[in-house]
Design a protein around this motif. Structure first.
Motif: not given
Length: 382
Positions: A325-331, A359-361, A367-369, A373-376
Motif C-alpha cells: 500500500p505504501r509503495a503505491s503511494i510512493f510511486q 505523505f498523504i494529508l 491528498g483525498s485521492e 488509493l491507500y485505503q483501496a
C-alpha cells in the motif's frame, strides 16, 4: 519345575531311557501351556488397553497401540474416573484425545489425589479455570510432575523473575513446557546470557516473548550464542536476543534456503550478515515473502539490492498490509515530483500517523485521492 528337571538330567544315568523320555514329554507339555497362560494375560491386558483408548478416549488404532506401551490396565474403573474428571474440567473431545495420547500414564492416577491439587495450585496463582484445558493439553506431562518438588518451586522462580504472577502466566499459557525444565535448561541458558553481557531486562523480554528459546540444550544454546557473537551482534542490544530466537527457531537447512533467495537478488554472505545484525527477523520470514519483497523493492521501485541490507527492518514488515500500500503511494508521489527517491525507506518504517500526515494529508487536494488509493490497497490486503 525347572530345577527338578535339571536334577533329573544330571542323574540321567540312574534312570531308564523310557522314564527319561516320559519326563521330557511332560516338560514339553508344561512349557507351552505356561507360555500360553502368561501370553494370554499379557494379550488380554494389551487388547483391553488398546480398545479402551480407542473407544473411551478417541485415539486412533495407531495412537492407541503407541500409548499402550506406556500404560496397561485390565479394567476401566480408574481410567473412567480420569476421563470424567477431564470432562468436568471442560475438556473437549479433541483435548481429551491429545491429553491421553501424550500422557497415557495419567489414566492410572487418582484424579482427586494427584491431578486436582495441581489444578487448584495453578488456579490459585491466577490461571483461569477456562484456560486449564488448554494449558494441560499444551503440556500434559505437567500432571506427571511433583507439585511440591517441581511445579511450585519453578512457578515461584519465574514469578520472582518477572515480579508478577500475571506476567509469568502469559508465558506459561503460551508455552507451559518451560515450567518442566527450569533447573536443567532455563537457568543454565539464562546464566550464559548474563555472562556474555545481555541485560537482565532483555533476558526477561526473551522469556516473555519466546520462552521456547530457553528450552534448548545448554550445548546447543551456547553454540547459538557464539554464532550470534561471531556475526557481530552487540549483546547489550535488543537485536541480540532476537537473533538468538531467529537462529534457535529454524534449522541450518532452512537458513541456507533463505540465504540462497537473497543471493539470487545479488546479496553476498556479508550482506546477509549485515542485514541480520540490523534486523534478525529478516531471516525469519518465508522464502516466498523474501522473494516477493525483493522483487517489489528492486524491480518495481528501482532500489539497488546492495542498499537494502542497511534498511533490513523493511523486510520484516507486512508485505500486503504495509509495504505494497505504501509503495503505491510512493510511486504516485514520485511520478508527480512530490517526493525524492531517497525517501523510499522512510515511507515504510514511519508510523501510520506520520505516514498519513507527511505523505498523504499534507498534499492538499491530491491528498483525498491518495487516501482513497491507500485505503483501496488496504482493503485488498484484508
Amino acid at each position: 519345575m525347572f530345577c527338578f528337571l535339571r536334577r533329573i538330567v544330571a542323574s540321567r544315568r540312574q534312570i531308564s531311557t523310557s522314564t527319561f523320555q516320559q519326563l521330557l514329554c511332560v516338560q514339553n507339555q508344561w512349557l507351552p501351556s505356561t507360555a500360553r497362560y502368561w501370553n494370554s494375560i499379557s494379550s488380554s491386558g494389551y487388547s483391553f488397553t488398546v480398545s479402551y483408548l480407542i473407544d473411551a478416549c478417541g485415539l486412533s488404532p495407531e495412537e492407541a497401540a503407541s500409548a499402550s506401551r506406556y500404560v496397561r490396565f485390565e479394567s476401566r474403573e480408574k481410567s473412567d474416573l480420569v476421563i470424567n474428571f477431564l470432562k468436568n474440567l471442560g475438556f473437549s473431545k479433541s483435548q481429551i484425545i491429545r491429553f491421553t495420547r501424550e500422557a497415557p500414564q495419567c489414566l492410572r492416577y487418582d484424579p482427586e489425589k494427584t491431578l486436582l491439587p495441581k489444578i487448584e495450585f495453578f488456579i490459585s496463582r491466577g490461571v483461569s479455570s477456562s484456560e486449564i484445558p488448554k494449558l494441560l493439553c499444551s503440556c500434559p506431562n505437567i500432571m506427571r510432575r511433583s507439585l511440591d518438588k517441581q511445579l511450585i518451586p519453578s512457578f515461584d522462580f519465574f514469578r520472582d523473575l518477572f515480579q508478577s504472577d500475571d506476567q509469568f502466566i502469559k508465558s506459561l499459557t503460551y508455552f507451559p513446557r518451560i515450567i518442566l525444565h527450569t533447573s536443567t535448561l532455563v537457568v543454565p541458558n539464562m546464566k550464559l546470557l548474563k555472562e556474555v553481557g545481555v541485560p537482565q531486562s532483555n533476558i526477561i523480554k526473551l522469556l516473555q516473548l519466546y520462552p521456547r528459546t530457553f528450552t534448548e540444550s545448554p550445548s546447543k544454546f551456547n553454540a547459538i550464542v557464539e554464532q550470534v557473537q561471531e556475526m557481530g551482534v552487540d549483546p547489550s542490544k535488543y537485536q541480540f536476543i532476537m537473533a538468538i530466537y531467529a537462529l534457535s527457531s529454524q534449522s541450518k537447512a532452512t537458513w541456507s534456503k533463505k540465504a540462497n533467495v537473497y543471493k539470487k537478488w545479488g546479496w553476498s554472505d556479508d550482506d546477509i550478515v549485515a542485514a541480520f545484525r540490523r534486523c534478525p527477523f529478516c531471516m525469519k520470514i518465508s522464502e516466498g515473502k523474501i522473494d516477493a519483497t525483493m522483487e517489489l523493492l528492486v524491480d518495481k521501485l528501482g532500489c539497488p539490492p546492495s542498499t537494502i541490507p542497511n534498511y533490513a527492518v523493511v523486510l520484516s514488515l507486512s508485505l500486503n498490509k504495509r509495504i505494497v500500500p505504501r509503495a503505491s503511494i510512493f510511486q504516485v508521489l514520485l511520478s508527480k515530483g512530490l517526493v525524492k527517491k531517497k525517501s523510499l525507506f522512510s515511507i515504510f518504517v514511519c508510523t501510520e500517523r506520520v505516514f498519513l500526515n507527511r505523505f498523504i494529508l499534507s498534499h492538499g487536494e491530491e491528498g483525498s485521492e491518495l487516501l482513497k488509493l491507500y485505503q483501496a490497497k488496504l482493503d485488498v490486503a484484508g
